[in-house]
Design a protein around this motif. Structure first.
Motif, PDB file in Angstrom:
ATOM      1  N   VAL A  47       8.666 -10.345  39.013  1.00  0.00           N
ATOM      2  CA  VAL A  47       9.395  -9.418  38.159  1.00  0.00           C
ATOM      3  C   VAL A  47       8.440  -8.786  37.147  1.00  0.00           C
ATOM      4  N   ARG A  48       8.581  -7.504  36.972  1.00  0.00           N
ATOM      5  CA  ARG A  48       7.737  -6.799  35.998  1.00  0.00           C
ATOM      6  C   ARG A  48       8.117  -7.236  34.591  1.00  0.00           C
ATOM      7  N   ASN A  49       7.123  -7.658  33.830  1.00  0.00           N
ATOM      8  CA  ASN A  49       7.394  -8.084  32.458  1.00  0.00           C
ATOM      9  C   ASN A  49       6.543  -7.340  31.438  1.00  0.00           C
ATOM     10  N   GLY A  50       6.131  -6.131  31.786  1.00  0.00           N
ATOM     11  CA  GLY A  50       5.430  -5.279  30.827  1.00  0.00           C
ATOM     12  C   GLY A  50       3.929  -5.475  30.758  1.00  0.00           C
ATOM     13  N   VAL A  51       3.363  -6.275  31.652  1.00  0.00           N
ATOM     14  CA  VAL A  51       1.917  -6.472  31.679  1.00  0.00           C
ATOM     15  C   VAL A  51       1.386  -6.201  33.080  1.00  0.00           C
ATOM     16  N   GLU A  52       0.092  -5.959  33.135  1.00  0.00           N
ATOM     17  CA  GLU A  52      -0.557  -5.810  34.431  1.00  0.00           C
ATOM     18  C   GLU A  52      -0.826  -7.213  34.969  1.00  0.00           C
ATOM     19  N   GLU A  53      -0.421  -7.458  36.199  1.00  0.00           N
ATOM     20  CA  GLU A  53      -0.654  -8.769  36.783  1.00  0.00           C
ATOM     21  C   GLU A  53      -0.532  -8.695  38.295  1.00  0.00           C
ATOM     22  N   ALA A  54      -1.045  -9.737  38.944  1.00  0.00           N
ATOM     23  CA  ALA A  54      -0.961  -9.833  40.400  1.00  0.00           C
ATOM     24  C   ALA A  54      -0.471 -11.218  40.780  1.00  0.00           C
ATOM     25  N   LYS A  55       0.106 -11.290  41.958  1.00  0.00           N
ATOM     26  CA  LYS A  55       0.512 -12.566  42.550  1.00  0.00           C
ATOM     27  C   LYS A  55      -0.062 -12.583  43.963  1.00  0.00           C
ATOM     28  N   LEU A  56      -0.918 -13.575  44.221  1.00  0.00           N
ATOM     29  CA  LEU A  56      -1.575 -13.680  45.515  1.00  0.00           C
ATOM     30  C   LEU A  56      -0.954 -14.835  46.292  1.00  0.00           C
ATOM     31  N   THR A  57      -0.526 -14.572  47.509  1.00  0.00           N
ATOM     32  CA  THR A  57       0.061 -15.606  48.348  1.00  0.00           C
ATOM     33  C   THR A  57      -0.746 -15.719  49.634  1.00  0.00           C
ATOM     34  N   GLN A  58      -0.328 -16.602  50.511  1.00  0.00           N
ATOM     35  CA  GLN A  58      -1.059 -16.792  51.766  1.00  0.00           C
ATOM     36  C   GLN A  58      -0.958 -15.588  52.688  1.00  0.00           C
ATOM     37  N   ASN A  59       0.123 -14.814  52.582  1.00  0.00           N
ATOM     38  CA  ASN A  59       0.337 -13.712  53.513  1.00  0.00           C
ATOM     39  C   ASN A  59       0.235 -12.336  52.870  1.00  0.00           C
ATOM     40  N   ILE A  60       0.798 -12.200  51.692  1.00  0.00           N
ATOM     41  CA  ILE A  60       0.893 -10.884  51.072  1.00  0.00           C
ATOM     42  C   ILE A  60       0.591 -11.000  49.581  1.00  0.00           C
ATOM     43  N   ASN A  61       0.068  -9.924  49.027  1.00  0.00           N
ATOM     44  CA  ASN A  61      -0.300  -9.893  47.616  1.00  0.00           C
ATOM     45  C   ASN A  61       0.494  -8.795  46.924  1.00  0.00           C
ATOM     46  N   LEU A  62       0.791  -9.033  45.645  1.00  0.00           N
ATOM     47  CA  LEU A  62       1.618  -8.106  44.876  1.00  0.00           C
ATOM     48  C   LEU A  62       0.936  -7.812  43.550  1.00  0.00           C
ATOM     49  N   MET A  63       1.129  -6.606  43.039  1.00  0.00           N
ATOM     50  CA  MET A  63       0.497  -6.252  41.770  1.00  0.00           C
ATOM     51  C   MET A  63       1.294  -5.197  41.025  1.00  0.00           C
ATOM     52  N   TYR A  64       1.295  -5.351  39.698  1.00  0.00           N
ATOM     53  CA  TYR A  64       1.724  -4.306  38.775  1.00  0.00           C
ATOM     54  C   TYR A  64       0.474  -3.860  38.041  1.00  0.00           C
ATOM     55  N   ILE A  65       0.223  -2.552  38.031  1.00  0.00           N
ATOM     56  CA  ILE A  65      -0.943  -2.006  37.350  1.00  0.00           C
ATOM     57  C   ILE A  65      -0.536  -0.697  36.687  1.00  0.00           C
ATOM     58  N   PHE A  66      -1.052  -0.464  35.497  1.00  0.00           N
ATOM     59  CA  PHE A  66      -0.732   0.762  34.761  1.00  0.00           C
ATOM     60  C   PHE A  66      -1.556   1.921  35.297  1.00  0.00           C
ATOM     61  N   HIS A  67      -0.880   3.052  35.484  1.00  0.00           N
ATOM     62  CA  HIS A  67      -1.580   4.273  35.878  1.00  0.00           C
ATOM     63  C   HIS A  67      -2.241   4.844  34.626  1.00  0.00           C
ATOM     64  N   PRO A  68      -3.459   5.357  34.740  1.00  0.00           N
ATOM     65  CA  PRO A  68      -4.137   5.879  33.543  1.00  0.00           C
ATOM     66  C   PRO A  68      -3.460   7.115  32.931  1.00  0.00           C
ATOM     67  N   GLU A  69      -2.645   7.824  33.729  1.00  0.00           N
ATOM     68  CA  GLU A  69      -1.954   9.012  33.211  1.00  0.00           C
ATOM     69  C   GLU A  69      -0.506   8.662  32.874  1.00  0.00           C
ATOM     70  N   LYS A  70      -0.088   8.957  31.655  1.00  0.00           N
ATOM     71  CA  LYS A  70       1.302   8.722  31.251  1.00  0.00           C
ATOM     72  C   LYS A  70       2.183   9.854  31.768  1.00  0.00           C
ATOM     73  N   ASP A  71       3.492   9.653  31.693  1.00  0.00           N
ATOM     74  CA  ASP A  71       4.395  10.717  32.125  1.00  0.00           C
ATOM     75  C   ASP A  71       4.463  11.802  31.045  1.00  0.00           C
ATOM     76  N   ASP A  72       5.250  12.840  31.311  1.00  0.00           N
ATOM     77  CA  ASP A  72       5.306  13.999  30.420  1.00  0.00           C
ATOM     78  C   ASP A  72       5.788  13.690  29.009  1.00  0.00           C
ATOM     79  N   ILE A  73       6.504  12.588  28.832  1.00  0.00           N
ATOM     80  CA  ILE A  73       6.973  12.253  27.475  1.00  0.00           C
ATOM     81  C   ILE A  73       6.251  11.023  26.912  1.00  0.00           C
ATOM     82  N   GLY A  74       5.090  10.705  27.497  1.00  0.00           N
ATOM     83  CA  GLY A  74       4.220   9.692  26.928  1.00  0.00           C
ATOM     84  C   GLY A  74       4.468   8.244  27.336  1.00  0.00           C
TER      85      GLY A  74
END
Length: 165
Positions: A47-74
């Motif tokens: 679950v996304r909790n507002g930080v960049e993080e990854a979860k590595l498993t035996q089969n598949i890996n997951l990640m939340y990462i911030f894009h360097p560009e913000k949206d139009d309203i910041g």
């Protein structure tokens, strides 16, 4: 296989997605990509909790990462990434860069997750070994049997860590 999805920068770009080095086109394909990534995140209770993080498993890996560009309203745009352990590293790098993400940051988050996994594995082994040693000390009359229970407990701790991913 690598899949990435991210919120667009404005209302015209609802969702953006990339898969295996290519940009995903078409509303149906974008929704399918988002759904597949979301399902994997949910299955692994990531679950996304507002930080960049990854979860590595035996089969598949997951990640939340911030894009360097913000949206139009910041607002910060968060990319969701899944990839399998058989993915070609060049294809991963190409896809991450195509999505406008920082590949070095991707590698850093992945490395942090590996370190966290190693520490958790060691913790399970120590706890299992300690419990086994304690049980062995109480239940047997020789130190050798107690140590044997400790080793068995360590193996059990490792098994718990391995099979509860």
């Amino acid at each position: 296989m690598i899949k990435i999805t991210i919120q667009g920068k404005n209302q015209e770009e609802n969702q953006l997605a990339w898969e295996n080095g290519k940009t995903v086109q078409g509303e149906m394909e974008l929704q399918k990509n988002y759904y597949e990534i979301s399902q994997v995140m949910e299955k692994y209770d990531f679950v996304r909790n507002g930080v960049e993080e990854a979860k590595l498993t035996q089969n598949i890996n997951l990640m939340y990462i911030f894009h360097p560009e913000k949206d139009d309203i910041g607002r910060v745009r968060v990319a969701m990434i899944i990839w399998d352990n058989n993915s070609d590293q060049n294809e991963i790098e190409q896809t991450v860069k195509l999505a406008g993400l920082e590949y070095q940051r991707f590698l850093q988050i992945k490395t942090e997750a590996k370190t966290k996994n190693r520490k958790q594995t060691a913790k399970y082994i120590l706890i299992g070994g300690g419990i086994g040693l304690l049980v062995g000390a109480v239940a047997t009359d020789t130190a050798l049997k107690a140590i044997t229970y400790g080793v068995i407990g360590s193996i059990g701790g490792y098994a718990v860590k391995t099979f509860t991913k």
